[in-house]
Every structure is written in C-alpha cells, then in structure tokens.
Design an enzyme around this catalytic site. Sequence first.
Site, PDB file in Angstrom:
ATOM      1  N   CYS A 185       7.551  50.258  46.224  1.00 32.17           N
ATOM      2  CA  CYS A 185       8.495  50.651  45.168  1.00 32.17           C
ATOM      3  C   CYS A 185       8.949  52.101  45.373  1.00 32.17           C
ATOM      4  O   CYS A 185       8.196  53.036  45.069  1.00 32.17           O
ATOM      5  CB  CYS A 185       7.848  50.472  43.795  1.00 32.17           C
ATOM      6  SG  CYS A 185       8.944  50.933  42.443  1.00 32.17           S
ATOM      7  N   CYS A 230       9.431  54.043  42.038  1.00 29.13           N
ATOM      8  CA  CYS A 230       8.161  54.444  41.401  1.00 29.13           C
ATOM      9  C   CYS A 230       7.520  55.611  42.160  1.00 29.13           C
ATOM     10  O   CYS A 230       7.028  56.557  41.547  1.00 29.13           O
ATOM     11  CB  CYS A 230       7.151  53.287  41.404  1.00 29.13           C
ATOM     12  SG  CYS A 230       7.831  51.677  41.053  1.00 29.13           S
ATOM     13  N   ASP A 231       7.521  55.554  43.483  1.00 30.72           N
ATOM     14  CA  ASP A 231       6.684  56.476  44.267  1.00 30.72           C
ATOM     15  C   ASP A 231       7.439  57.488  45.137  1.00 30.72           C
ATOM     16  O   ASP A 231       6.816  58.389  45.694  1.00 30.72           O
ATOM     17  CB  ASP A 231       5.738  55.654  45.174  1.00 30.72           C
ATOM     18  CG  ASP A 231       4.830  54.758  44.361  1.00 30.72           C
ATOM     19  OD1 ASP A 231       4.506  55.136  43.214  1.00 30.72           O
ATOM     20  OD2 ASP A 231       4.451  53.679  44.844  1.00 30.72           O
TER      21      ASP A 231
END
Length: 313
Positions: free
Chosen positions: A134, A137-138
């Site tokens: 992701c 997300c990261d």
Amino acid sequence: MLDCAIIGGGPAGLTAGLYTTRGGLKNVSLFEMGVIGGQITKSSEIENYPGFFDANKTGLDFMDAWEKQCFHFGLKHERKKVLSVEKTGEHFTISVEGGETYEALTVITCTGSTPKRAGFEGEDDFFGRGVSTCATCDGFFYKNKPVTVLGGGDTALEEAFFLSNICSDVYVVHRRDEFRAAPPTLDRAIRKSNIHLITDSVIDEAYGGVMGLDGVKIKNTKTDTITDMQNSGLFVFVGHNVNNSILKDPQGNFICDMSDRGQVIVNLSMHTSVKGLFCAGDLRIEAPKQVVSAAGDGSIAGLQVISYLQELA
Ligand code: FAD
Ligand code: NAP
C-alpha cells in the site's frame, strides 16, 4: 430474517446496498470486516471513474461520499467477518466470526480480492517492516529516500508514480520487458525522471535486520546477474487473489459453480448457480476489475434481488 445479506463493502457491495434499500427492501445488512470502500481506498488516485476527475483526491476520499449515500436509505452495517454462507432449505445461513449466525432470504457476495505475495525470500519476514502492498499507507515513511516497486501492471505503475512524488527514486522491477499496465499509465511513468524501469528482472531476496528491511537483491533473469539495491522500502504489486473462501462448505467444496481460477460463475443477472445467491464485482467470472464495473454489477444484483423476492412472495 434478512431480505438480503450483502457481504463485502467495496464498490459492488455498497452499490448493491443502495439499490436494494432505495428499491424498497427494509431489512438489508452489509457485512464488512474492514474499511468501508474496499480496495480502492488503498489507491493514491482514481482517474477513470466517469464524472469524477480530481487528481488531488485519493481512493479513500473518493469512497467517502459513497459510504454516506449508500447508507442513507436504511442499509445496516455489521462490522463482522463472514466465515461461511450455507443454503438451508429456501434461505441462507451466514456464519460470522465469534459464532453468531444470521438468516437471509438472499445473499449478494461482493468480497472482492486481496493483494498477492510474490514469493521471494524475505517477503514474509519483512512484511510490514519495509515490505508493503500500500503506497498511500506507507509511502510517506520513505520521504526523500529511494524505494523499489515490484510488478508491471496498472497498480505497480500507478503507485510508482505516486511514490515518485514523495521518494527520491523509484526502481520498478518487472519480470518481462513488456508491461501489462495501460499505455498512458506506462508513458507517464517513463516520463518521470526519478522512475527507473528495471525489466527482465525479479527480486531474489529481501534482506535486513531487527529494524526492518535494508535492501533487495535484484536478479536479471536473462543474465543471472544480481544487483544489490540498498533501500528500506519495497512495494509489491503483483496482482490479486479472489476472496472466495466464504463459499466453501465444511468439506471444502464450493456451494456454487466456480471457474477453474476460483471466480464465481454468474449469468447476466449476477445470479449464481444457486437460487437466491448473487455475486458482484471482482469476485465474479470475467470481472474487468474496475470500480465502475463493480458498481454496475452491484446495481444489477440489487435490482435482481428485488425481482427474485417479488417472485417468491
Ligand atoms: P473490493 O473493493 O475488493 O471490496 C471487497 C470488500 O469485501 C473489502 O472491503 C473486504 O474487506 C470485504 N470482505 C472480504 N472478505 C470478507 C468477509 N469474509 N467478511 C466481510 N467482509 C469481507 N479500479 C478503477 O476502476 N480505477 C482505478 O484507478 C483503480 N485503482 C486501483 C488501485 C489499487 C491500488 C487497487 C488495489 C485497485 C484499483 N482498482 C481500480 C481496482 C478496484 O479497486 C476494484 O476493481 C474494485 O474495488 C472491486 O470492487 P469490489 O466491491 O468487487 O471488491
Ligand atoms: P495485474 O494486472 O495482474 O499485474 C500484476 C503484475 O505483477 C504483472 O505485471 C505480473 O507480471 C507481475 N507479477 C505477477 N506475479 C509476480 C511474481 N510472483 N513476481 C514478479 N512479478 C509478478 O495486477 P494489478 O496491477 O494489481 O491489477 C489488477 C486489476 O486491477 C487489473 O485488471 C487492472 O487493470 C485493475 N486496475 C486498474 C487500474 C486502473 O484502471 N487505473 C488501476 C489498478 C488496477 P506479468 O505481466 O509478466 O504477468
């Protein structure tokens, strides 16, 4: 007894919920174990949904309005993981984690798909500690640092582009010299000076220590040469597996007809081989794997459930 149980709250399930409740069904529950909105909430962008064109909005922003609209007409939300769906006489029994069961006259399965693992050494060891699926997300963890992306499809190239605006350099490793991604997506990546395409190559090993990933070894499949890439972020985008396990009986057999790739066989009404059991979105056979088509499937399934219940009455 529910009129309809919808399993999965991605674009297909939410749209099915909108159409069933707005179409007059009073007792419809949507079972969603995670974030409402499905896979697209993990995307950094969406630019092929007609009528929506805003480069600054993420998939999560995009699905926010869906959640509000689709629950507006009385759809109930059960934040639960469904374990199985079973046909008991004329109705269905839905078993959820924790031991509870629900009865429903119809079921629409919209459980979509989840990212695949590529299978290289160290992938599982460093998952969540440098290896990610992701970028939204990261990606921020690697601000101004180099990262590696594995894969040659739409997801890999789109997410590489997203990462190229945060990270110093993005090395896209792909096992062939032709890309599966749509031409405009590939062209855009090629034009970005800090995206570097490494073709005919695979990840041989991800390595690191207690603090997480330190680097990856990239193997050229034509020459067998190994290149050591020292960076602490590796994003794996190598496709998806369909989430079909809820359709298995206790003996491990599917309760409805499936393709040999584990996708649910439906007709043009999104009806499966089992009466009253419908399927929509990425889980169904020949799914185009697009938000717009998953939503289209959800609307068809929702309308067909209403017709099916009218015929039963
Ligand atoms: P999903 O979105 O997969 O939703 C399924 C839902 O079911 C999930 O929320 C999951 O938590 C839930 N679920 C699963 N099992 C259970 C269970 N047992 N119990 C309860 N809940 C369960 N498409 C586009 O059109 N344009 C794009 O730009 C685009 N970009 C993408 C970028 C990324 C990074 C990814 C991963 C996908 C992208 N796609 C894009 C594809 C698109 O997101 C999917 O085709 C679409 O989300 C499929 O919708 P769905 O409702 O069938 O399933
Ligand atoms: P995908 O299209 O299946 O591509 C997966 C990529 O990973 C392929 O390039 C594949 O290589 C590679 N790969 C697979 N297994 C591998 C392994 N073990 N090791 C190394 N590489 C491996 O998956 P996706 O990109 O996630 O897309 C899934 C679906 O969603 C597609 O239908 C896609 O069109 C759709 N989607 C659409 C959009 C959009 O419309 N904007 C955005 C994202 C996703 P090969 O090419 O050699 O097989």
